[in-house]
Design an enzyme around this catalytic site. Structure first.
Site, PDB file in Angstrom:
ATOM      1  N   ASP A 249      10.922  39.162  48.014  1.00 21.31           N
ATOM      2  CA  ASP A 249      11.176  38.031  48.153  1.00 21.31           C
ATOM      3  C   ASP A 249      11.366  37.168  49.629  1.00 21.31           C
ATOM      4  O   ASP A 249      11.554  38.071  50.517  1.00 21.31           O
ATOM      5  CB  ASP A 249      12.572  37.553  47.295  1.00 21.31           C
ATOM      6  CG  ASP A 249      12.595  36.289  46.711  1.00 21.31           C
ATOM      7  OD1 ASP A 249      12.418  36.014  45.667  1.00 21.31           O
ATOM      8  OD2 ASP A 249      12.959  35.302  47.625  1.00 21.31           O
ATOM      9  N   CYS A 337       6.142  28.241  36.559  1.00 20.29           N
ATOM     10  CA  CYS A 337       7.251  27.422  36.030  1.00 20.29           C
ATOM     11  C   CYS A 337       6.865  25.883  36.171  1.00 20.29           C
ATOM     12  O   CYS A 337       7.823  25.094  36.507  1.00 20.29           O
ATOM     13  CB  CYS A 337       8.583  27.970  36.630  1.00 20.29           C
ATOM     14  SG  CYS A 337       8.768  28.095  38.384  1.00 20.29           S
TER      15      CYS A 337
HETATM   16  N1  SAH Z   1      11.782  36.353  39.260  1.00 17.71           N
HETATM   17  C1  SAH Z   1      12.846  35.565  39.335  1.00 17.71           C
HETATM   18  C2  SAH Z   1      12.736  34.148  39.741  1.00 17.71           C
HETATM   19  C3  SAH Z   1      12.070  33.819  40.734  1.00 17.71           C
HETATM   20  S1  SAH Z   1      12.304  32.445  41.486  1.00 17.71           S
HETATM   21  C4  SAH Z   1      13.764  35.976  38.115  1.00 17.71           C
HETATM   22  O1  SAH Z   1      13.628  36.701  37.394  1.00 17.71           O
HETATM   23  O2  SAH Z   1      15.239  35.639  38.417  1.00 17.71           O
HETATM   24  C5  SAH Z   1      11.304  32.212  42.822  1.00 17.71           C
HETATM   25  C6  SAH Z   1      11.454  33.128  43.947  1.00 17.71           C
HETATM   26  O3  SAH Z   1      10.532  33.036  45.037  1.00 17.71           O
HETATM   27  C7  SAH Z   1      12.713  32.756  44.666  1.00 17.71           C
HETATM   28  O4  SAH Z   1      13.576  33.650  44.724  1.00 17.71           O
HETATM   29  C8  SAH Z   1      12.459  32.303  46.103  1.00 17.71           C
HETATM   30  O5  SAH Z   1      13.282  32.731  47.338  1.00 17.71           O
HETATM   31  C9  SAH Z   1      11.104  32.904  46.289  1.00 17.71           C
HETATM   32  N2  SAH Z   1      10.142  32.599  46.988  1.00 17.71           N
HETATM   33  C10 SAH Z   1       9.643  31.178  47.284  1.00 17.71           C
HETATM   34  N3  SAH Z   1       8.421  31.227  48.182  1.00 17.71           N
HETATM   35  C11 SAH Z   1       8.387  32.602  48.413  1.00 17.71           C
HETATM   36  C12 SAH Z   1       7.294  33.084  49.305  1.00 17.71           C
HETATM   37  N4  SAH Z   1       6.225  32.467  49.894  1.00 17.71           N
HETATM   38  N5  SAH Z   1       7.434  34.547  49.324  1.00 17.71           N
HETATM   39  C13 SAH Z   1       8.361  35.100  49.119  1.00 17.71           C
HETATM   40  N6  SAH Z   1       9.241  34.609  48.033  1.00 17.71           N
HETATM   41  C14 SAH Z   1       9.231  33.199  48.038  1.00 17.71           C
END
Ligand code: SAH
Length: 394
Positions: A249, A337
Site C-alpha cells: 500500500d 469500487c
Molecule cells: N483492500 C482494502 C481496501 C483498499 S482501499 C481492504 O480490504 O480494506 C484502497 C487502498 O489503496 C488504500 O489503502 C490506499 O492507501 C491505497 N492506494 C491508493 N493509491 C495507491 C497507490 N498508487 N499505490 C499503493 N496504494 C495505493
C-alpha cells in the site's frame, strides 16, 4: 398533514420514477423562482403536473439531483421517522451478523439517501453527504440514540461529494470518546481501524464476503495483498493458513495497522508490509516474482464519467500485471469500487488484461459485489458500485 412546499414534475413521471427511483433530476421539475429560492435541503412534496402529490423528500436547487425522495407520502422527517428506518435497517443486520460490526445504513439502499452509518460495536460513525440530510442531523442522532444507544458517535462529514451540495467538511465527535484504534470483528478476525484518520469511515465493510471467499483459496499459499489498506484480505488469508502474506500500500499508517492486526491475531511472523506506489511496485515484481493468490483492490480509477476510458485502461493494465504475478494454478482477485464503470465493462477490461499475460487459460470462479449490509436500491443499479471478480489462472 405536513405542509411542505410542493415541487411539480414538468411532465408525466419518467420510466425511472415509475420504477421507484428516489432521485428526481433538475431537468424533470418546474424550476420556477419560488423553487429556486428554497434553501438547499428544504423538505418538499413532489407532485405530478396535475398537482397530485406522489412523493416526499428534500430539495436542493443547486444540485443536479434536485430531489431525493424519502417517502411515498408527506410526513415529518423527525426522530420518529428515522427511528423507524433505523429499526428496519437493524433488523436486516441482526439476521445477517452475529456481532454488531456492519454498515447499519447504506443511504438509498436503506431508504435514507445521503446518510451512511457504520457500526463498530458501541461506536457508530455517521456520514452525511447531502444538504437535506445535513439539516436533519439532530433528528438522525436522536433516533440513533433511541434505536442503538451507542456509547460513542463520530461524525465523519468529510466526503468530497459534500461540495456538490454546498456543504463544508468536518469531522466531529458528537458523543462519548470513540476509541482509536478500535477493534473491528469480522470473519473471526480482530482488525484495527483508525476511525478519524483512516479512509472513508475507517473500515471497508463492503469486502467482508469477498475476503472470506479469498481466504478459502489461501491455505498454504504465498499471498500478495495489493492495495491492502489495513489488511482486510491479507490478515484473514494469513489466519486461514496462508504460508506468507505481503501487504502492499502507499499509506504508511494503513500498513502499520495491518501489521499490528496480523500480530494481534497471531500471524505477524507470516506477514510483511511494503510501502510503495502499487502500480510501479507490481510492474517491477512482475519481472520475476510469482504468488499463488494475488488480490488487487485499488481505489476508484473512474472517479467521474469523463474518466471512463482512462480508468478502463488502468483496470486493464492492473489485470495484466496482476495476472502476470499470479503463478500457474493460482488465483487472482480484481476489484473495482468505481460506480462510474459498469460490471460488464469492468469484466471486459479484466478479461482483456488477463489475455495479455502469459497464462494459457483463465476461468472466472466468483463474481460478486458488496456484502448484504450494502443493500442496493432496485431502481438505482449504479449504486451497486463494488465489483469483485476472482479468476483461476492456468
Ligand atoms: N483492500 C482494502 C481496501 C483498499 S482501499 C481492504 O480490504 O480494506 C484502497 C487502498 O489503496 C488504500 O489503502 C490506499 O492507501 C491505497 N492506494 C491508493 N493509491 C495507491 C497507490 N498508487 N499505490 C499503493 N496504494 C495505493
Amino acid at each position: 398533514m405536513t405542509k411542505n412546499p410542493v415541487i411539480r414534475l414538468k411532465s408525466r413521471e419518467s420510466a425511472r420514477l415509475r420504477l421507484g427511483s428516489p432521485w428526481v433530476f433538475s431537468n424533470e421539475i418546474t424550476m420556477d423562482a419560488a423553487a429556486k429560492a428554497l434553501p438547499p435541503g428544504t423538505a418538499v412534496s413532489l407532485a405530478a403536473p396535475d398537482g397530485t402529490v406522489i412523493g416526499a423528500g428534500y430539495f436542493n436547487p443547486k444540485s443536479l439531483i434536485s430531489i431525493r425522495l424519502l417517502n411515498k407520502t408527506p410526513r415529518p422527517f423527525d426522530a420518529g421517522f428515522f427511528a423507524e428506518r433505523l429499526r428496519a435497517a437493524l433488523a436486516l443486520r441482526d439476521k445477517l451478523y452475529d456481532a454488531p460490526f456492519y454498515r447499519l445504513v447504506h443511504a438509498e439502499g436503506d431508504g435514507l439517501p445521503g446518510l451512511v452509518i457504520d457500526r463498530f460495536g458501541d461506536t457508530c460513525v455517521v456520514q452525511i453527504t447531502t444538504a437535506g440530510m445535513d439539516l436533519l442531523e439532530d433528528a438522525i442522532l436522536a433516533a440513533l440514540d433511541q434505536v442503538i444507544a451507542p456509547k460513542h458517535v463520530l461524525l465523519r462529514n468529510d466526503a468530497p461529494s459534500r461540495t456538490l451540495e454546498g456543504l463544508d467538511a468536518e469531522v466531529r465527535v458528537v458523543k462519548g470518546a470513540p476509541p482509536s484504534p478500535l477493534t473491528v470483528q469480522e470473519n473471526g478476525i480482530n482488525y484495527l481501524a483508525d476511525l478519524s484518520g483512516g479512509q472513508k469511515t475507517g473500515w471497508y465493510f463492503d469486502q467482508r464476503d469477498n475476503r472470506a471467499f479469498v481466504a478459502r483459496l489461501a491455505k498454504g499459499a504465498n499471498v500478495l495483498d495489493a492495495f491492502s489498506y489495513t489488511g482486510g484480505f491479507g490478515v484473514l488469508a494469513a489466519a486461514s493458513g496462508a504460508q506468507h502474506v505481503t501487504f502492499l500500500d502507499a499509506s504508511e499508517p494503513a500498513l502499520a495497522w495491518a501489521m499490528k492486526a496480523a500480530e494481534e491475531n497471531g500471524v505477524g511472523e507470516k506477514c510483511h508490509a511494503v510501502k510503495a506506489d502499487a502500480m510501479v511496485e507490481l510492474e517491477k515484481r512482475a519481472a520475476n516474482e510469482r504468488f499463488d493468490v494475488v488480490i488487487c483492490d485499488p481505489p476508484p480509477f473512474v472517479r467521474a464519467k469523463k474518466d471512463l476510458e482512462s480508468g478502463a485502461r488502468a483496470y486493464r493494465k492492473l489485470a495484466r500485471i496482476g495476472a502476470t504475478l499470479t503463478a500457474p494454478g493460482g488465483y487472482l482477485l480484481l476489484a473495482s469500487c468505481s460506480h462510474n464503470i459498469s460490471a460488464e465493462r469492468f469484466a471486459l477490461e479484466c478479461a482483456a488484461g488477463i489475455a495479455r499475460s502469459d497464462h494459457a487459460s483463465a476461468t472466472l470462479i466468483h463474481q460478486s459485489g458488496a456484502s448484504a449490509d450494502h443493500p442496493v436500491h432496485p431502481a438505482l443499479p449504479e449504486s451497486a458500485y463494488l465489483k469483485a471478480l476472482v479468476y483461476r489462472l492456468a
